[in-house]
Scaffold this motif. Structure first.
Motif, PDB file in Angstrom:
ATOM      1  N   ILE A   1      37.204   3.733 -29.541  1.00  0.00           N
ATOM      2  CA  ILE A   1      36.506   3.536 -29.668  1.00  0.00           C
ATOM      3  C   ILE A   1      36.290   3.826 -31.722  1.00  0.00           C
ATOM      4  CG2 ILE A   1      34.464   5.146 -28.901  1.00  0.00           C
ATOM      5  CD1 ILE A   1      35.432   5.152 -26.451  1.00  0.00           C
ATOM      6  N   ARG A   2      34.850   3.608 -32.155  1.00  0.00           N
ATOM      7  CA  ARG A   2      34.421   3.581 -33.058  1.00  0.00           C
ATOM      8  C   ARG A   2      33.165   3.191 -33.198  1.00  0.00           C
ATOM      9  NH1 ARG A   2      39.106   1.377 -36.105  1.00  0.00           N
ATOM     10  NH2 ARG A   2      40.632  -0.241 -34.490  1.00  0.00           N
ATOM     11  N   SER A   3      31.810   3.302 -32.457  1.00  0.00           N
ATOM     12  CA  SER A   3      30.499   3.452 -33.094  1.00  0.00           C
ATOM     13  C   SER A   3      30.014   4.060 -31.498  1.00  0.00           C
ATOM     14  CB  SER A   3      30.185   2.400 -33.499  1.00  0.00           C
ATOM     15  OG  SER A   3      30.821   1.129 -31.942  1.00  0.00           O
ATOM     16  N   LEU A   4      29.247   4.816 -31.835  1.00  0.00           N
ATOM     17  CA  LEU A   4      27.855   5.585 -31.095  1.00  0.00           C
ATOM     18  C   LEU A   4      26.585   5.324 -31.501  1.00  0.00           C
ATOM     19  CD1 LEU A   4      28.226   7.581 -28.767  1.00  0.00           C
ATOM     20  CD2 LEU A   4      27.142   9.086 -30.246  1.00  0.00           C
ATOM     21  N   VAL A   5      26.810   4.075 -30.331  1.00  0.00           N
ATOM     22  CA  VAL A   5      24.755   3.999 -30.515  1.00  0.00           C
ATOM     23  C   VAL A   5      23.854   4.149 -29.480  1.00  0.00           C
ATOM     24  CG1 VAL A   5      22.836   2.153 -30.406  1.00  0.00           C
ATOM     25  CG2 VAL A   5      25.380   1.474 -30.913  1.00  0.00           C
ATOM     26  N   VAL A   6      22.560   5.069 -30.891  1.00  0.00           N
ATOM     27  CA  VAL A   6      21.627   6.192 -30.029  1.00  0.00           C
ATOM     28  C   VAL A   6      20.318   5.354 -29.906  1.00  0.00           C
ATOM     29  CG1 VAL A   6      20.505   8.319 -30.454  1.00  0.00           C
ATOM     30  CG2 VAL A   6      22.585   8.117 -31.441  1.00  0.00           C
ATOM     31  N   PRO A   7      19.796   4.885 -28.032  1.00  0.00           N
ATOM     32  CA  PRO A   7      18.519   4.790 -28.069  1.00  0.00           C
ATOM     33  C   PRO A   7      17.715   5.629 -28.529  1.00  0.00           C
ATOM     34  CG  PRO A   7      19.435   5.258 -26.302  1.00  0.00           C
ATOM     35  CD  PRO A   7      20.667   5.857 -27.387  1.00  0.00           C
ATOM     36  N   VAL A   8      16.452   5.301 -29.671  1.00  0.00           N
ATOM     37  CA  VAL A   8      15.334   6.045 -30.465  1.00  0.00           C
ATOM     38  C   VAL A   8      13.708   5.491 -29.833  1.00  0.00           C
ATOM     39  CG1 VAL A   8      16.835   6.595 -31.985  1.00  0.00           C
ATOM     40  CG2 VAL A   8      15.885   4.635 -32.386  1.00  0.00           C
ATOM     41  N   THR A   9      13.536   6.119 -29.961  1.00  0.00           N
ATOM     42  CA  THR A   9      11.627   5.674 -29.606  1.00  0.00           C
ATOM     43  C   THR A   9      10.829   5.349 -31.096  1.00  0.00           C
ATOM     44  OG1 THR A   9      10.935   8.150 -28.948  1.00  0.00           O
ATOM     45  CG2 THR A   9      12.011   6.123 -27.633  1.00  0.00           C
ATOM     46  N   ASP A  10      11.349   6.486 -31.844  1.00  0.00           N
ATOM     47  CA  ASP A  10      10.567   6.951 -33.087  1.00  0.00           C
ATOM     48  C   ASP A  10      11.758   6.466 -34.760  1.00  0.00           C
ATOM     49  OD1 ASP A  10       9.402   7.004 -35.226  1.00  0.00           O
ATOM     50  OD2 ASP A  10       7.607   9.050 -34.182  1.00  0.00           O
TER      51      ASP A  10
ATOM     52  N   SER B   1      14.877  -2.953 -39.281  1.00  0.00           N
ATOM     53  CA  SER B   1      13.673  -1.927 -38.354  1.00  0.00           C
ATOM     54  C   SER B   1      14.665  -2.263 -36.675  1.00  0.00           C
ATOM     55  CB  SER B   1      12.544  -3.204 -38.304  1.00  0.00           C
ATOM     56  OG  SER B   1      12.989  -4.535 -38.353  1.00  0.00           O
ATOM     57  N   TYR B   2      15.695  -2.904 -37.008  1.00  0.00           N
ATOM     58  CA  TYR B   2      15.967  -3.336 -35.692  1.00  0.00           C
ATOM     59  C   TYR B   2      17.423  -2.437 -35.387  1.00  0.00           C
ATOM     60  CZ  TYR B   2      18.907  -6.043 -38.434  1.00  0.00           C
ATOM     61  OH  TYR B   2      19.408  -6.963 -39.804  1.00  0.00           O
ATOM     62  N   TYR B   3      17.607  -1.693 -36.639  1.00  0.00           N
ATOM     63  CA  TYR B   3      19.028  -1.618 -36.556  1.00  0.00           C
ATOM     64  C   TYR B   3      18.929  -0.020 -37.852  1.00  0.00           C
ATOM     65  CZ  TYR B   3      24.243   0.002 -35.711  1.00  0.00           C
ATOM     66  OH  TYR B   3      25.083   0.833 -35.812  1.00  0.00           O
ATOM     67  N   VAL B   4      19.465   1.366 -37.530  1.00  0.00           N
ATOM     68  CA  VAL B   4      20.304   2.116 -38.492  1.00  0.00           C
ATOM     69  C   VAL B   4      21.298   2.832 -38.443  1.00  0.00           C
ATOM     70  CG1 VAL B   4      19.372   4.464 -40.217  1.00  0.00           C
ATOM     71  CG2 VAL B   4      17.687   2.543 -39.456  1.00  0.00           C
ATOM     72  N   GLY B   5      21.890   2.385 -39.741  1.00  0.00           N
ATOM     73  CA  GLY B   5      23.618   2.490 -39.639  1.00  0.00           C
ATOM     74  C   GLY B   5      24.311   3.493 -39.942  1.00  0.00           C
ATOM     75  N   TYR B   6      25.224   4.691 -40.226  1.00  0.00           N
ATOM     76  CA  TYR B   6      25.638   5.967 -41.042  1.00  0.00           C
ATOM     77  C   TYR B   6      27.232   5.156 -40.430  1.00  0.00           C
ATOM     78  CZ  TYR B   6      21.192   7.325 -40.509  1.00  0.00           C
ATOM     79  OH  TYR B   6      20.255   7.506 -40.884  1.00  0.00           O
ATOM     80  N   ASN B   7      28.046   5.662 -41.923  1.00  0.00           N
ATOM     81  CA  ASN B   7      29.471   5.501 -42.114  1.00  0.00           C
ATOM     82  C   ASN B   7      29.432   6.957 -41.497  1.00  0.00           C
ATOM     83  OD1 ASN B   7      31.808   5.452 -42.564  1.00  0.00           O
ATOM     84  ND2 ASN B   7      32.271   3.499 -43.023  1.00  0.00           N
ATOM     85  N   VAL B   8      30.324   7.615 -41.005  1.00  0.00           N
ATOM     86  CA  VAL B   8      30.572   8.871 -40.775  1.00  0.00           C
ATOM     87  C   VAL B   8      32.471   8.653 -40.470  1.00  0.00           C
ATOM     88  CG1 VAL B   8      30.356  11.168 -40.003  1.00  0.00           C
ATOM     89  CG2 VAL B   8      28.680   9.491 -39.548  1.00  0.00           C
TER      90      VAL B   8
ATOM     91  N   ILE C   1      27.622   5.609 -36.351  1.00  0.00           N
ATOM     92  CA  ILE C   1      26.874   5.996 -35.816  1.00  0.00           C
ATOM     93  C   ILE C   1      25.641   5.224 -35.973  1.00  0.00           C
ATOM     94  CG2 ILE C   1      24.984   8.011 -35.343  1.00  0.00           C
ATOM     95  CD1 ILE C   1      28.170   8.869 -34.651  1.00  0.00           C
ATOM     96  N   GLY C   2      24.677   4.948 -35.146  1.00  0.00           N
ATOM     97  CA  GLY C   2      23.605   3.845 -35.099  1.00  0.00           C
ATOM     98  C   GLY C   2      22.592   4.214 -34.254  1.00  0.00           C
ATOM     99  N   LEU C   3      21.407   3.686 -34.884  1.00  0.00           N
ATOM    100  CA  LEU C   3      20.210   4.041 -34.496  1.00  0.00           C
ATOM    101  C   LEU C   3      19.755   2.951 -33.874  1.00  0.00           C
ATOM    102  CD1 LEU C   3      18.503   7.071 -36.817  1.00  0.00           C
ATOM    103  CD2 LEU C   3      20.064   7.478 -34.698  1.00  0.00           C
ATOM    104  N   ASN C   4      19.131   2.613 -32.646  1.00  0.00           N
ATOM    105  CA  ASN C   4      18.930   1.482 -31.606  1.00  0.00           C
ATOM    106  C   ASN C   4      17.341   1.368 -31.291  1.00  0.00           C
ATOM    107  OD1 ASN C   4      18.100  -0.841 -31.164  1.00  0.00           O
ATOM    108  ND2 ASN C   4      20.437  -0.701 -29.292  1.00  0.00           N
ATOM    109  N   PRO C   5      16.264   0.836 -32.021  1.00  0.00           N
ATOM    110  CA  PRO C   5      15.209   1.367 -31.324  1.00  0.00           C
ATOM    111  C   PRO C   5      14.631   0.416 -30.131  1.00  0.00           C
ATOM    112  CG  PRO C   5      15.019   0.263 -33.672  1.00  0.00           C
ATOM    113  CD  PRO C   5      16.666   0.953 -33.244  1.00  0.00           C
TER     114      PRO C   5
END
Length: 109
Positions: free
Chosen positions: A5-14, A34-41, A46-50
Motif C-alpha cells: 500500500i503506497r497511496s490513499l485517495v480521498v474523494p472530495v466535493t470541494d 482539476s481532476y486530481y491533486v497529489g501530495y508526496n508524504v 495522498i491524493g484528492l479526487n473530485p
C-alpha cells in the motif's frame, strides 16, 4: 501476490477548499489538476479526487497484475465498486469492496 500500500485517495466535493487544508499540512502538491491533486508524504501518495464516489478514503495496494489480483478477490467474495480504468500511462486502478462494503483499491498494470 505481494501487494504494497503506497497511496490513499480521498474523494472530495470541494477540491479547492480541501486542497487548502491538505496543503497547510503537507505543503504544495506535486500534481495540481482539476481532476486530481497529489501530495508526496515521505514516499507515500495522498491524493484528492473530485470525481470520487464517496464512501471515504481508499487505500490502494500496488499489484503486479491488476487483473489477476482483481479476479482473486472477486473469487474470494469481494464485489466490484469501480471497474478497472487507466489513470496514467501503464497504470490502471479499480476499487472492490469486502463483505462489509469497505473499499479495497488496486493499482497496477
Amino acid at each position: 501476490m505481494n501487494p504494497t500500500i503506497r497511496s490513499l485517495v480521498v474523494p472530495v466535493t470541494d477540491l479547492a477548499a480541501t486542497k487548502a487544508v491538505y496543503s497547510a499540512l503537507f505543503g504544495e502538491p506535486h500534481t495540481d489538476e482539476s481532476y486530481y491533486v497529489g501530495y508526496n508524504v515521505n514516499g507515500f501518495e495522498i491524493g484528492l479526487n473530485p470525481a470520487g464516489n464517496g464512501g471515504g478514503p481508499v487505500a490502494y495496494a500496488d499489484v503486479d497484475d491488476l487483473d489477476a489480483a482483481r479476479d482473486a478477490l472477486l473469487a474470494a467474495g469481494a464485489t466490484e465498486r469501480d471497474a478497472p480504468n487507466k489513470v496514467a500511462p501503464g497504470v490502471r486502478v479499480c476499487v472492490l469492496a469486502d463483505a462489509d462494503g469497505n473499499p479495497i483499491g488496486l493499482r497496477g498494470k
